[in-house]
Design an enzyme around this catalytic site. Structure first.
Site, short mmCIF file in Angstrom:
data_model
loop_
_atom_site.label_atom_id
_atom_site.label_comp_id
_atom_site.label_asym_id
_atom_site.label_seq_id
_atom_site.Cartn_x
_atom_site.Cartn_y
_atom_site.Cartn_z
N ASN A 1 0.81 -1.22 0.00
CA ASN A 1 0.00 0.00 0.00
C ASN A 1 0.84 1.28 0.00
O ASN A 1 0.41 2.31 -0.51
CB ASN A 1 -0.91 -0.02 1.24
CG ASN A 1 -1.46 1.34 1.56
OD1 ASN A 1 -2.43 1.80 0.96
ND2 ASN A 1 -0.84 2.03 2.53
N GLN B 1 10.61 14.18 -9.35
CA GLN B 1 9.33 13.48 -9.13
C GLN B 1 9.36 12.09 -9.78
O GLN B 1 8.85 11.13 -9.21
CB GLN B 1 8.18 14.27 -9.75
CG GLN B 1 7.88 15.57 -9.07
CD GLN B 1 6.56 16.15 -9.57
OE1 GLN B 1 5.57 15.45 -9.73
NE2 GLN B 1 6.55 17.44 -9.84
N SER C 1 -3.72 2.60 -8.82
CA SER C 1 -4.65 3.73 -8.93
C SER C 1 -5.27 3.76 -10.31
O SER C 1 -4.66 3.31 -11.29
CB SER C 1 -3.89 5.04 -8.70
OG SER C 1 -4.76 6.13 -8.90
N TYR D 1 3.68 10.47 -10.95
CA TYR D 1 2.90 9.57 -10.08
C TYR D 1 2.11 8.56 -10.95
O TYR D 1 2.14 7.36 -10.71
CB TYR D 1 1.95 10.41 -9.22
CG TYR D 1 0.98 9.63 -8.37
CD1 TYR D 1 1.39 9.02 -7.18
CD2 TYR D 1 -0.37 9.51 -8.73
CE1 TYR D 1 0.50 8.31 -6.40
CE2 TYR D 1 -1.26 8.81 -7.95
CZ TYR D 1 -0.83 8.21 -6.78
OH TYR D 1 -1.73 7.51 -6.00
N VAL E 1 -9.82 8.93 -2.09
CA VAL E 1 -9.95 8.79 -0.64
C VAL E 1 -9.39 10.02 0.08
O VAL E 1 -8.30 10.51 -0.26
CB VAL E 1 -9.18 7.53 -0.16
CG1 VAL E 1 -9.54 7.23 1.29
CG2 VAL E 1 -9.46 6.32 -1.04
N1 LIG Z 1 -5.95 8.79 -1.48
C1 LIG Z 1 -6.33 8.52 -2.72
O1 LIG Z 1 -7.28 9.12 -3.26
C2 LIG Z 1 -5.63 7.44 -3.51
C3 LIG Z 1 -6.11 7.15 -4.79
C4 LIG Z 1 -5.48 6.14 -5.53
C5 LIG Z 1 -4.41 5.45 -4.96
N2 LIG Z 1 -3.94 5.79 -3.71
C6 LIG Z 1 -2.82 5.01 -3.19
O2 LIG Z 1 -3.19 4.50 -1.92
C7 LIG Z 1 -2.00 4.23 -1.15
C8 LIG Z 1 -2.16 4.81 0.23
O3 LIG Z 1 -2.20 6.23 0.14
P1 LIG Z 1 -3.08 7.16 1.10
O4 LIG Z 1 -4.02 7.89 0.25
O5 LIG Z 1 -3.57 6.35 2.24
O6 LIG Z 1 -1.99 8.24 1.55
P2 LIG Z 1 -1.19 8.43 2.92
O7 LIG Z 1 -2.13 8.60 4.07
O8 LIG Z 1 -0.21 9.50 2.62
O9 LIG Z 1 -0.45 7.04 3.10
C9 LIG Z 1 0.73 6.70 2.44
C10 LIG Z 1 1.50 5.84 3.38
O10 LIG Z 1 2.66 5.35 2.70
C11 LIG Z 1 3.75 5.52 3.59
N3 LIG Z 1 5.02 5.55 2.90
C12 LIG Z 1 5.48 6.42 1.98
N4 LIG Z 1 6.73 6.10 1.62
C13 LIG Z 1 7.08 5.01 2.34
C14 LIG Z 1 8.25 4.21 2.44
N5 LIG Z 1 9.34 4.48 1.71
N6 LIG Z 1 8.23 3.14 3.27
C15 LIG Z 1 7.16 2.86 4.01
N7 LIG Z 1 6.03 3.60 4.00
C16 LIG Z 1 6.00 4.65 3.16
C17 LIG Z 1 3.46 6.81 4.34
O11 LIG Z 1 4.26 6.88 5.51
P3 LIG Z 1 4.69 8.29 6.18
O12 LIG Z 1 3.57 8.67 7.09
O13 LIG Z 1 5.94 7.93 6.90
O14 LIG Z 1 4.91 9.27 5.06
C18 LIG Z 1 1.98 6.60 4.62
O15 LIG Z 1 1.79 5.79 5.75
C19 LIG Z 1 -0.85 4.85 -1.94
O16 LIG Z 1 -0.17 3.84 -2.67
C20 LIG Z 1 -1.57 5.80 -2.90
O17 LIG Z 1 -0.80 6.05 -4.05
C21 LIG Z 1 -4.53 6.77 -2.97
#
Ligand SMILES: NC(=O)c1ccc[n+]([C@@H]2O[C@H](COP(=O)([O-])OP(=O)(O)OC[C@H]3O[C@@H](n4cnc5c(N)ncnc54)[C@H](OP(=O)(O)O)[C@@H]3O)[C@@H](O)[C@H]2O)c1
Length: 291
Positions: free
Chosen positions: A90, A104, A138, A191, A228
């Site tokens: 995730n 990026q 995504s 991204y 989300v």
């Molecule tokens: N939110 C949306 O609308 C959406 C839509 C499509 C896909 N996604 C995908 O869903 C997944 C979760 O995202 P989210 O929306 O829940 O965002 P989020 O709350 O920012 O969660 C991302 C998580 O990934 C962790 N992370 C980042 N780099 C890391 C690393 N090198 N090692 C370990 N952990 C790491 C972050 O940790 P830190 O707290 O330490 O930064 C955080 O816990 C992601 O893959 C994102 O691309 C999200």
């Protein structure tokens, strides 16, 4: 009965935390669910939060940018439980503001693509029969694909090995360094390109796992959680708060894929959104939306 063992990467917040919550509720005392984070303090805070809800996740440090961190977790899981049943990749990053495109591209591909690839390679040897590996990709992947040149689309469609996908990711990074990536047919979206890499990778991993006679009934799929409300999208909130779903709602499809019943064969190497397969490499899937 042996415990069902699950690991969720980047689960100190957002969708990952909600996936851990759902697994803890689903497995109860029959599960060992690992909330993992690259930062111990943020991870332990999340664990304490779930404990207040009456749930009992375990914690382990994990940085998906660091192979030795992956190996440490794998070895600890092997020692403690003998194997792993569910892996949810995730963890992901999305740049805020507007740093240089080359930065990026390198950063997004490193965490979002190589993080997933290396986690899968590292943990596959201890995945038990019936195991489920789910990557959080995504729907920006098909959006990005639609913005690319026909030639690049064809190359993504025709990948036949993990190396082919990695080569495409490297080519994208190189093109951003000279600033002519759009001229060369790439989308101007680091991204999205990294998530397209995850979808192409998933397709190959799904094909490979079917051929791997050492593994029975292991499924590897990816999904979009939806649009989300999390830390990642916090800066969009003003414009889109009405269309955003909660992290618990966003956890639905990744949890569904991770709990697919034994003997499932028709969902392998796929991208899903709202529990539906979105096979955009195979043709038009209609309008692409998150929700
Ligand atoms: N939110 C949306 O609308 C959406 C839509 C499509 C896909 N996604 C995908 O869903 C997944 C979760 O995202 P989210 O929306 O829940 O965002 P989020 O709350 O920012 O969660 C991302 C998580 O990934 C962790 N992370 C980042 N780099 C890391 C690393 N090198 N090692 C370990 N952990 C790491 C972050 O940790 P830190 O707290 O330490 O930064 C955080 O816990 C992601 O893959 C994102 O691309 C999200």
């Amino acid at each position: 009965m042996s415990l069902k063992v699950a690991v969720v990467t980047g689960s100190n917040s957002g969708v990952g935390l909600a996936i851990v919550r759902a697994f803890c509720k689903h497995f109860g005392e029959n599960g060992a669910v690992y909330l993992t984070a690259r930062n111990e303090e943020r991870g332990m805070q999340a664990v304490e939060g779930l404990k207040k809800e009456g749930l009992n996740p375990r914690f382990h440090l994990l940085d998906v940018d660091d192979v030795s961190s992956m190996e440490k977790l794998r070895d600890d899981i092997k020692t403690e439980h003998g194997g792993l049943d569910i892996l949810v990749n995730n963890a992901g990053i999305a740049y805020k503001g507007n740093p240089p495109m080359s930065e990026q591209a390198a950063g997004s591909v490193k965490t979002n693509y190589h993080g997933v690839r290396l986690m899968t390679d590292t943990f596959l040897p201890i995945i038990r029969d019936g195991g489920r590996i789910t990557h959080v990709a995504s729907m920006v992947a098909p959006m990005t694909y639609n913005k690319m040149s026909k030639e690049l689309q064809q190359r993504f469609k025709q990948v036949s090995s993990v190396q082919d996908v990695t080569n495409l990711m490297n080519e994208f990074i190189e093109a951003t360094k000279t600033g002519d990536h759009v001229k060369k047919g790439w989308a101007d979206w680091a991204y999205g390109t990294s998530k397209l890499g995850v979808v192409a990778l998933t397709k190959i991993q799904g094909e490979n796992i079917i051929k791997d006679s050492s593994k029975k009934d292991v499924l590897i799929n990816c999904c979009c959680p939806g649009y989300v409300a999390t830390g990642m999208t916090a800066h969009h909130k003003g414009d889109h708060s009405k269309t955003m779903i909660t992290p618990d709602q966003g956890a639905d499809t990744p949890v569904y894929l991770s709990l697919l019943p034994a003997g499932t064969t028709n969902i392998q190497g796929k991208l899903l959104s709202k529990r539906q397969v979105k096979d955009f490499f195979a043709g038009d899937i209609g309008p692409i939306t998150f929700n």
